[in-house]
Design a protein around this motif. Structure first.
Motif, PDB file in Angstrom:
ATOM      1  N   LEU A 135       0.155  -6.074 -72.302  1.00 38.17           N
ATOM      2  CA  LEU A 135       0.920  -6.883 -71.136  1.00 38.17           C
ATOM      3  C   LEU A 135       1.616  -5.681 -70.382  1.00 38.17           C
ATOM      4  N   ARG A 136       1.341  -5.402 -69.219  1.00 36.31           N
ATOM      5  CA  ARG A 136       2.409  -4.359 -68.333  1.00 36.31           C
ATOM      6  C   ARG A 136       3.291  -5.286 -67.652  1.00 36.31           C
ATOM      7  N   ARG A 137       3.277  -6.262 -67.170  1.00 36.85           N
ATOM      8  CA  ARG A 137       4.327  -6.926 -66.360  1.00 36.85           C
ATOM      9  C   ARG A 137       4.517  -8.456 -66.947  1.00 36.85           C
ATOM     10  N   SER A 138       5.578  -8.551 -67.815  1.00 39.50           N
ATOM     11  CA  SER A 138       5.755 -10.044 -68.114  1.00 39.50           C
ATOM     12  C   SER A 138       6.262 -10.998 -67.206  1.00 39.50           C
ATOM     13  N   ASP A 139       6.889 -10.559 -66.180  1.00 41.91           N
ATOM     14  CA  ASP A 139       7.260 -11.498 -65.021  1.00 41.91           C
ATOM     15  C   ASP A 139       6.144 -12.003 -64.251  1.00 41.91           C
ATOM     16  N   SER A 140       5.109 -11.634 -64.546  1.00 40.89           N
ATOM     17  CA  SER A 140       3.661 -12.347 -63.666  1.00 40.89           C
ATOM     18  C   SER A 140       3.033 -13.350 -64.764  1.00 40.89           C
ATOM     19  N   MET A 141       3.577 -13.593 -65.629  1.00 41.56           N
ATOM     20  CA  MET A 141       3.081 -14.463 -66.571  1.00 41.56           C
ATOM     21  C   MET A 141       3.774 -15.730 -66.492  1.00 41.56           C
ATOM     22  N   ARG A 142       3.043 -16.794 -66.671  1.00 40.51           N
ATOM     23  CA  ARG A 142       3.739 -18.335 -67.062  1.00 40.51           C
ATOM     24  C   ARG A 142       3.020 -18.853 -68.328  1.00 40.51           C
ATOM     25  N   PHE A 143       4.350 -19.089 -69.210  1.00 43.47           N
ATOM     26  CA  PHE A 143       3.958 -19.736 -70.484  1.00 43.47           C
ATOM     27  C   PHE A 143       4.076 -21.143 -70.695  1.00 43.47           C
ATOM     28  N   THR A 144       3.492 -21.878 -71.205  1.00 45.43           N
ATOM     29  CA  THR A 144       3.999 -23.391 -71.649  1.00 45.43           C
ATOM     30  C   THR A 144       3.110 -23.783 -73.024  1.00 45.43           C
ATOM     31  N   VAL A 145       4.226 -24.270 -73.715  1.00 40.83           N
ATOM     32  CA  VAL A 145       3.805 -24.569 -75.220  1.00 40.83           C
ATOM     33  C   VAL A 145       3.609 -26.028 -75.285  1.00 40.83           C
ATOM     34  N   TYR A 146       2.722 -26.475 -76.026  1.00 43.42           N
ATOM     35  CA  TYR A 146       2.466 -27.973 -76.396  1.00 43.42           C
ATOM     36  C   TYR A 146       2.685 -28.156 -78.018  1.00 43.42           C
ATOM     37  N   ARG A 147       3.450 -29.017 -78.422  1.00 42.14           N
ATOM     38  CA  ARG A 147       3.401 -29.503 -79.614  1.00 42.14           C
ATOM     39  C   ARG A 147       2.888 -30.638 -80.037  1.00 42.14           C
ATOM     40  N   ASN A 148       2.543 -30.880 -81.342  1.00 48.26           N
ATOM     41  CA  ASN A 148       1.927 -32.448 -81.783  1.00 48.26           C
ATOM     42  C   ASN A 148       2.915 -33.474 -81.578  1.00 48.26           C
ATOM     43  N   ARG A 149       2.478 -34.524 -81.242  1.00 47.77           N
ATOM     44  CA  ARG A 149       3.280 -35.690 -81.289  1.00 47.77           C
ATOM     45  C   ARG A 149       3.804 -36.318 -82.701  1.00 47.77           C
ATOM     46  N   ASP A 150       2.751 -35.935 -83.619  1.00 51.59           N
ATOM     47  CA  ASP A 150       3.140 -36.605 -85.085  1.00 51.59           C
ATOM     48  C   ASP A 150       4.110 -35.676 -85.851  1.00 51.59           C
ATOM     49  N   THR A 151       5.278 -35.827 -85.399  1.00 53.91           N
ATOM     50  CA  THR A 151       6.399 -35.220 -86.043  1.00 53.91           C
ATOM     51  C   THR A 151       6.797 -35.580 -87.463  1.00 53.91           C
ATOM     52  N   ALA A 152       6.173 -36.743 -87.868  1.00 56.75           N
ATOM     53  CA  ALA A 152       6.118 -37.214 -89.332  1.00 56.75           C
ATOM     54  C   ALA A 152       5.326 -36.484 -90.165  1.00 56.75           C
ATOM     55  N   HIS A 153       4.254 -36.091 -89.612  1.00 55.69           N
ATOM     56  CA  HIS A 153       3.148 -35.438 -90.695  1.00 55.69           C
ATOM     57  C   HIS A 153       3.721 -33.984 -91.096  1.00 55.69           C
ATOM     58  N   PRO A 154       3.781 -33.629 -92.387  1.00 52.88           N
ATOM     59  CA  PRO A 154       4.081 -32.505 -92.810  1.00 52.88           C
ATOM     60  C   PRO A 154       3.215 -31.120 -92.384  1.00 52.88           C
ATOM     61  N   ARG A 155       2.260 -31.354 -92.061  1.00 55.79           N
ATOM     62  CA  ARG A 155       1.432 -30.257 -91.371  1.00 55.79           C
ATOM     63  C   ARG A 155       1.491 -30.337 -89.956  1.00 55.79           C
ATOM     64  N   LYS A 156       1.089 -31.453 -89.286  1.00 52.47           N
ATOM     65  CA  LYS A 156       0.747 -31.606 -87.785  1.00 52.47           C
ATOM     66  C   LYS A 156       2.258 -31.169 -86.974  1.00 52.47           C
ATOM     67  N   LYS A 157       3.269 -31.376 -87.628  1.00 48.30           N
ATOM     68  CA  LYS A 157       4.339 -31.436 -86.916  1.00 48.30           C
ATOM     69  C   LYS A 157       4.642 -30.030 -86.398  1.00 48.30           C
ATOM     70  N   HIS A 158       4.068 -28.929 -87.277  1.00 47.95           N
ATOM     71  CA  HIS A 158       4.569 -27.526 -86.838  1.00 47.95           C
ATOM     72  C   HIS A 158       3.192 -27.089 -86.032  1.00 47.95           C
ATOM     73  N   ARG A 159       2.308 -27.867 -85.630  1.00 51.11           N
ATOM     74  CA  ARG A 159       1.203 -26.996 -84.893  1.00 51.11           C
ATOM     75  C   ARG A 159       1.389 -27.141 -83.504  1.00 51.11           C
ATOM     76  N   ARG A 160       1.235 -25.885 -82.665  1.00 48.95           N
ATOM     77  CA  ARG A 160       1.391 -25.550 -81.342  1.00 48.95           C
ATOM     78  C   ARG A 160       0.409 -24.991 -80.604  1.00 48.95           C
ATOM     79  N   ILE A 161       0.202 -25.034 -79.491  1.00 45.45           N
ATOM     80  CA  ILE A 161      -0.761 -24.467 -78.473  1.00 45.45           C
ATOM     81  C   ILE A 161       0.036 -23.648 -77.544  1.00 45.45           C
TER      82      ILE A 161
END
Length: 416
Positions: free
Chosen positions: A9-35
């Motif tokens: 990456l040459r210019r970080s200011d030209s990038m737009r980032f969005t993160v999504y997390r799993n809704r199931d916050t009670a599940h021991p594995r799914k709650k850590h999943r990110r896209i």
């Protein structure tokens, strides 16, 4: 933290980032999943921290990012994950967002230093069919996941599949021959059950060394059975009759209690074996283990731990991890019960009595007995025990019989 699969990456200011997390916050594995999604004017990128393509460095090492405050000269340290961003070269993007509750606002991802807006997805990302499948696999409902599995199973056309199978079968037959293939089939047929059997010593010189007693009960476990098995050591005929009326023990144990040896050492040994066998059979009746000591306070702690560790499987339900006795664990319990009964009865035992105690179908019992390499023959039932049945007698003798594929394979029912 991110890295890009196709360059730097040459210019970080030209990038737009969005993160999504799993809704199931009670599940021991799914709650850590990110896209993590990154967009530029020319190209889009996607990375995630789960699935088969996830980077192994996150599980092998811990990463931290320091953010220096130039005014105060102090640095704040944050936990970090590395996302491998893959370019999306085709497809279209559909992103439908709705406001997220205050408690579910996304946290900033460092060192990007861009706070993700307070939104969450209704429909995730539909860049392509493959990416949509990835989202369904991570966040979809049970119905969506079943539909995804069905579609994957039916993805290959029948004509292409038949052609490929025919060609592959011909090549295998030419290479290995029919005789070798039949032997492979016989080996595969018993493999599913064999993984739940006690360790088998095929080179044993005596029947007692085929399934060693120490592999069923360790010396420490055997010693712990001294106290609870004392009720069997001094049992009287009147007490056996009372136990039979109360049905407090299984039929196999009640019958064997009538023939306890007179020798003190042998009597104590058989009593311990019968107590553990009776406990195993009672344990097999349970479905989901909810108590810390499911077999009661009289069961030694080391035996309770053995039952939970070796004869249950873990399952996730209602936000907690539970111990479950599945069908495969029931088969494992049955195999250990038969092996212990062989040691009790000089390596010949009535399989039908054990089958009734374990509440199994005869075909299932015979499959496990044959997997244990027993010779099965017909025998007259014990007095007063299901005399209308054709009892099957299982014998462990040397040399061990060759494992064979079952000749009467059960067919699946056709569903309309």
């Amino acid at each position: 933290a991110v890295q890009f699969a196709n360059g730097r990456l040459r210019r970080s200011d030209s990038m737009r980032f969005t993160v999504y997390r799993n809704r199931d916050t009670a599940h021991p594995r799914k709650k850590h999943r990110r896209i993590l999604v990154s967009e530029t004017e020319r190209l889009s990128y996607v990375g995630n921290n789960f699935g088969s393509g996830v980077m192994k460095c996150n599980s092998l090492c811990r990463y931290f990012v320091g953010v220096l405050d130039k005014d105060s000269g102090q640095m704040e340290v944050y936990n970090a994950e590395i996302f491998n961003m893959q370019p999306l070269l085709s497809g279209r993007k559909i992103l439908c967002l709705t406001p997220a509750p205050e408690s579910q606002h996304a946290r900033p991802i460092f060192p990007l230093r861009r706070k993700v807006s307070s939104v969450q997805q209704c429909v995730l990302i539909c860049f392509s069919i493959a990416q949509m499948d990835l989202c369904i696999e991570a966040f979809g409902t049970s119905k969506q996941k079943r539909a995804l599995n069905s579609r994957r199973l039916n993805a290959v056309g029948n004509d292409i599949l038949n052609t490929a199978v025919t060609k592959a079968a011909a090549n295998i037959i030419d290479a290995k021959g029919v005789t070798a293939l039949i032997q492979d089939m016989a080996q595969d047929d018993v493999q599913n059950i064999s993984i739940f059997l006690p360790p088998c010593n095929e080179d044993a010189d005596k029947p007692e060394n085929v399934y060693k007693f120490e592999d069923i009960l360790s010396p420490a476990e055997y010693e712990a059975l001294r106290a609870p098995a004392a009720v069997f050591v001094n049992v009287t005929p009147e007490e056996i009759t009372k136990k039979a009326e109360d049905k407090s023990h299984c039929s196999f144990v009640l019958e064997e209690l009538k023939f306890l040896p007179a020798d003190e050492k042998s009597r104590d040994h058989k009593s311990r074996c019968l107590w553990f066998l009776d406990t195993l059979i009672k344990f097999s009746y349970l479905k989901v283990i909810k108590k810390k000591h499911p077999m009661g306070p009289e069961c030694p702690h080391i035996i309770s731990r053995k039952l939970m560790k070796n004869f249950t499987s873990l399952t996730y339900n209602n936000g907690s991890v539970q111990n479950l006795i599945s069908a495969s664990m029931k088969a494992k319990i049955t195999a250990y019960v038969i092996a212990l009964a062989l040691h009790i009865n000089n390596f010949q035992t009535d399989l039908t009595v054990l089958q009734n105690d374990l509440k199994l179908q005869e075909s299932r019992m015979m499959d496990i007995a044959k997997a244990l390499r027993l010779k099965v023959s017909k025998a007259k039932g014990l007095p007063g025990l299901e005399n209308d049945q054709n009892h099957k007698l299982g014998t462990l003798s040397l040399p061990l019989p060759v494992q064979k594929a079952s000749g009467n394979q059960r067919k699946r029912k056709k569903m309309n």
